[in-house]
Design a protein around this motif. Structure first.
Motif, PDB file in Angstrom:
ATOM      1  N   VAL A   6      25.054  34.673  48.502  1.00 26.88           N
ATOM      2  CA  VAL A   6      25.556  33.893  47.372  1.00 26.88           C
ATOM      3  C   VAL A   6      26.082  32.574  47.920  1.00 26.88           C
ATOM      4  CG1 VAL A   6      27.244  33.772  45.518  1.00 26.88           C
ATOM      5  CG2 VAL A   6      26.158  35.950  46.049  1.00 26.88           C
ATOM      6  N   MET A   7      25.592  31.445  47.382  1.00 24.91           N
ATOM      7  CA  MET A   7      25.991  30.134  47.873  1.00 24.91           C
ATOM      8  C   MET A   7      26.778  29.376  46.806  1.00 24.91           C
ATOM      9  SD  MET A   7      22.647  28.922  50.062  1.00 24.91           S
ATOM     10  CE  MET A   7      23.610  27.733  50.987  1.00 24.91           C
ATOM     11  N   VAL A   8      27.900  28.787  47.236  1.00 21.91           N
ATOM     12  CA  VAL A   8      28.773  28.040  46.333  1.00 21.91           C
ATOM     13  C   VAL A   8      29.127  26.716  46.989  1.00 21.91           C
ATOM     14  CG1 VAL A   8      30.961  28.046  45.081  1.00 21.91           C
ATOM     15  CG2 VAL A   8      29.733  30.184  45.422  1.00 21.91           C
ATOM     16  N   GLY A   9      29.068  25.635  46.232  1.00 24.76           N
ATOM     17  CA  GLY A   9      29.376  24.324  46.763  1.00 24.76           C
ATOM     18  C   GLY A   9      30.840  23.965  46.609  1.00 24.76           C
ATOM     19  N   ALA A  10      31.174  22.766  47.048  1.00 20.70           N
ATOM     20  CA  ALA A  10      32.536  22.247  46.897  1.00 20.70           C
ATOM     21  C   ALA A  10      32.445  20.838  46.307  1.00 20.70           C
ATOM     22  CB  ALA A  10      33.267  22.263  48.241  1.00 20.70           C
ATOM     23  N   ARG A  11      32.882  19.837  47.037  1.00 17.74           N
ATOM     24  CA  ARG A  11      32.914  18.489  46.475  1.00 17.74           C
ATOM     25  C   ARG A  11      31.500  17.911  46.300  1.00 17.74           C
ATOM     26  NH1 ARG A  11      37.388  15.009  49.575  1.00 17.74           N
ATOM     27  NH2 ARG A  11      37.594  13.981  47.550  1.00 17.74           N
ATOM     28  N   GLU A  12      30.635  18.108  47.267  1.00 14.28           N
ATOM     29  CA  GLU A  12      29.291  17.547  47.193  1.00 14.28           C
ATOM     30  C   GLU A  12      28.282  18.502  46.567  1.00 14.28           C
ATOM     31  OE1 GLU A  12      28.022  16.080  50.941  1.00 14.28           O
ATOM     32  OE2 GLU A  12      29.817  14.866  51.274  1.00 14.28           O
ATOM     33  N   GLY A  13      28.526  19.787  46.667  1.00 15.95           N
ATOM     34  CA  GLY A  13      27.609  20.763  46.102  1.00 15.95           C
ATOM     35  C   GLY A  13      26.522  21.168  47.082  1.00 15.95           C
ATOM     36  N   ILE A  14      25.753  22.196  46.699  1.00 15.08           N
ATOM     37  CA  ILE A  14      24.666  22.689  47.538  1.00 15.08           C
ATOM     38  C   ILE A  14      23.513  21.687  47.489  1.00 15.08           C
ATOM     39  CG2 ILE A  14      23.056  24.589  47.957  1.00 15.08           C
ATOM     40  CD1 ILE A  14      25.991  25.354  48.316  1.00 15.08           C
ATOM     41  N   PRO A  15      22.978  21.257  48.643  1.00  9.51           N
ATOM     42  CA  PRO A  15      21.838  20.323  48.630  1.00  9.51           C
ATOM     43  C   PRO A  15      20.674  20.887  47.827  1.00  9.51           C
ATOM     44  CG  PRO A  15      22.748  20.518  50.845  1.00  9.51           C
ATOM     45  CD  PRO A  15      23.429  21.568  50.008  1.00  9.51           C
ATOM     46  N   SER A  16      20.088  20.052  46.974  1.00 12.30           N
ATOM     47  CA  SER A  16      19.046  20.533  46.061  1.00 12.30           C
ATOM     48  C   SER A  16      17.801  21.022  46.789  1.00 12.30           C
ATOM     49  CB  SER A  16      18.671  19.439  45.061  1.00 12.30           C
ATOM     50  OG  SER A  16      18.194  18.277  45.750  1.00 12.30           O
ATOM     51  N   GLY A  17      17.584  20.547  48.021  1.00 12.49           N
ATOM     52  CA  GLY A  17      16.431  21.021  48.770  1.00 12.49           C
ATOM     53  C   GLY A  17      16.491  22.511  49.068  1.00 12.49           C
ATOM     54  N   LEU A  18      17.691  23.076  49.051  1.00 12.93           N
ATOM     55  CA  LEU A  18      17.839  24.513  49.321  1.00 12.93           C
ATOM     56  C   LEU A  18      17.517  25.367  48.100  1.00 12.93           C
ATOM     57  CD1 LEU A  18      21.088  24.514  51.501  1.00 12.93           C
ATOM     58  CD2 LEU A  18      18.708  24.447  52.234  1.00 12.93           C
ATOM     59  N   PHE A  19      17.425  24.740  46.935  1.00 14.84           N
ATOM     60  CA  PHE A  19      17.121  25.509  45.725  1.00 14.84           C
ATOM     61  C   PHE A  19      15.793  26.243  45.856  1.00 14.84           C
ATOM     62  CE2 PHE A  19      19.688  22.575  42.638  1.00 14.84           C
ATOM     63  CZ  PHE A  19      20.825  22.840  43.362  1.00 14.84           C
ATOM     64  N   ARG A  20      14.845  25.647  46.609  1.00 17.28           N
ATOM     65  CA  ARG A  20      13.520  26.255  46.746  1.00 17.28           C
ATOM     66  C   ARG A  20      13.575  27.602  47.439  1.00 17.28           C
ATOM     67  NH1 ARG A  20      12.591  21.023  48.674  1.00 17.28           N
ATOM     68  NH2 ARG A  20      12.285  21.807  50.800  1.00 17.28           N
ATOM     69  N   TYR A  21      14.625  27.851  48.195  1.00 15.61           N
ATOM     70  CA  TYR A  21      14.720  29.076  48.983  1.00 15.61           C
ATOM     71  C   TYR A  21      15.520  30.170  48.266  1.00 15.61           C
ATOM     72  CZ  TYR A  21      13.065  25.880  52.545  1.00 15.61           C
ATOM     73  OH  TYR A  21      12.328  24.957  53.238  1.00 15.61           O
ATOM     74  N   ALA A  22      15.992  29.866  47.069  1.00 11.70           N
ATOM     75  CA  ALA A  22      16.820  30.817  46.321  1.00 11.70           C
ATOM     76  C   ALA A  22      15.971  31.604  45.328  1.00 11.70           C
ATOM     77  CB  ALA A  22      17.928  30.083  45.585  1.00 11.70           C
ATOM     78  N   ASP A  23      16.333  32.838  45.143  1.00 12.66           N
ATOM     79  CA  ASP A  23      15.680  33.657  44.111  1.00 12.66           C
ATOM     80  C   ASP A  23      16.183  33.271  42.729  1.00 12.66           C
ATOM     81  OD1 ASP A  23      14.134  35.793  45.749  1.00 12.66           O
ATOM     82  OD2 ASP A  23      16.123  35.757  46.667  1.00 12.66           O
ATOM     83  N   PHE A  24      17.456  32.872  42.649  1.00  9.43           N
ATOM     84  CA  PHE A  24      18.035  32.403  41.391  1.00  9.43           C
ATOM     85  C   PHE A  24      18.946  31.215  41.680  1.00  9.43           C
ATOM     86  CE2 PHE A  24      17.071  36.822  40.481  1.00  9.43           C
ATOM     87  CZ  PHE A  24      16.631  36.803  39.166  1.00  9.43           C
TER      88      PHE A  24
END
Length: 372
Positions: free
Chosen positions: A309-327
């Motif tokens: 489970v990934m959670v961001g903070a001030r900058e958030g999770i880099p959008s390039g990592l979205f491709r590797y997520a199931d949801f």
């Protein structure tokens, strides 16, 4: 005020509210006698209702006096001796049928030559012999409540539903899911005090849910002192919550492991394992809740994999990592959730989506064991 000659109703309340409750009962029933803190025992009000219908009055107190925690109509009264208690309970046993379950619970105030467990065991055997009903300490149909005040004992037969339980049979212990999670959290690297405080909050959160592991994951190079303050807060917050859990829980508590790893390297190392990212760009949890629940049950419970489970903070999770997520999930569309609430919101969203489906499974297929 003296104790009533006869006790018809026993009311429990929070400490310090005894006189308030007694006064409100007198307003409902002016002819009644309501004794707050009898014999000095706080949290208790004894009621004598000489002319009122006792059942009606008890219901009125439940409905109109929110300060009353529990309201018990007294079905029998006797001297606080075990043998006499047994004889007192026997006639009441007819209220418990042979196909019902029951439990005996004793609240003892004062000094006696027996314990509350002694009373439970003895009265339980009396009722079982008289009715043939089975004992169920976890979810009984009826509860035989015995309240002992020094040399007097008061007996009430009440539905088991009168006693709220944190873990009823209709609930699945969600910590078994959270322990299988590895949470990756971007560090909050703001002003010195803010970094530490945010760290303590996140540390308390991950330990509160008993998450398996927390990976503090900066994106690339970050300022060392700011990261150190955040990590110190995480560790202090976790220790604080863990200490409370160990004192108050009636089970073993899992201590969340805390690690540090670059976020991109974490995703690389997580390849092939289930991964969920919480960011506002994702799908609303409500829209994919059923699919999400099926996915988690299959991967985590049946295939026995850890859930990332990934959670961001001030900058958030880099959008390039979205491709590797199931949801990629959005907890509250249109709302920007602050860093100290993001993780809790995500974990509760997952638990809400999964909980009822876990209850609907036949646990004989091993799901309960797989969750351990």
């Amino acid at each position: 005020m003296q104790e009533p000659v006869r006790v018809d109703i026993i009311v429990t309340c929070k400490l310090g509210f005894e006189r308030v409750v007694a006064s409100l009962i007198k307003e409902l029933c002016p002819e009644c006698r309501a004794v707050p803190s009898p014999m000095g025992y706080m949290g208790l009000v004894l009621v004598e209702a000489p002319t009122q219908n006792i059942e009606v009055l008890a219901n009125n107190i439940r409905e109109k006096v929110p300060e009353a925690e529990k309201v018990f109509k007294v079905d029998a009264e006797c001297n606080a001796r075990l043998q006499e208690l047994g004889e007192c309970v026997k006639p009441l046993a007819s209220g418990i049928s042979s196909d019902e379950s029951f439990a005996v619970r004793t609240v003892r105030r004062g000094k006696h030559d027996y314990t509350s467990l002694d009373v439970n065991a003895y009265i339980g055997s009396v009722i079982k012999e008289a009715t043939g009903a089975r004992v169920d300490l976890e979810n009984p149909d009826k509860v035989v409540l015995i309240q002992i005040l020094q040399d007097k004992a008061y007996v009430s037969i009440v539905p088991g539903s009168e006693f709220y339980r944190k873990m009823a049979p209709t609930k699945f212990p969600m910590y078994k899911l959270y322990r299988r999670m590895v949470v990756t959290h971007e560090p909050y690297l703001g002003p010195p005090d803010a970094s530490y405080v945010m760290g303590t909050r996140i540390g308390r959160e991950i330990q509160c849910f008993e998450v398996g592991k927390l990976v503090v994951a900066p994106v690339g190079a970050v300022e060392a002192e700011a990261l150190q303050r955040f990590l110190r807060g995480v560790i202090d917050g976790q220790k604080s919550r863990l200490g409370i859990q160990k004192k108050s829980y009636g089970r073993e508590v899992h201590r969340t492991e805390i690690l540090v790893q670059d976020m991109y390297q974490f995703v690389r190392s997580w390849h092939g394992k289930p991964l969920i990212i919480f960011e506002p760009e994702g799908e609303p949890v409500s829209r994919v809740g059923g699919e999400l629940a099926d996915f988690i049950i299959e991967k985590v419970f049946r295939e026995k994999k850890e859930l990332g489970v990934m959670v961001g903070a001030r900058e958030g999770i880099p959008s390039g990592l979205f491709r590797y997520a199931d949801f990629v999930l959005d907890v509250a569309p249109g709302v920007v959730i602050s860093t100290d609430l993001a993780l809790t919101s995500g974990l509760i969203a997952i638990g809400t989506a999964v909980h009822d489906k876990l209850l609907g499974l036949d646990l004989s297929d091993g799901v309960e064991k797989l969750a351990e």
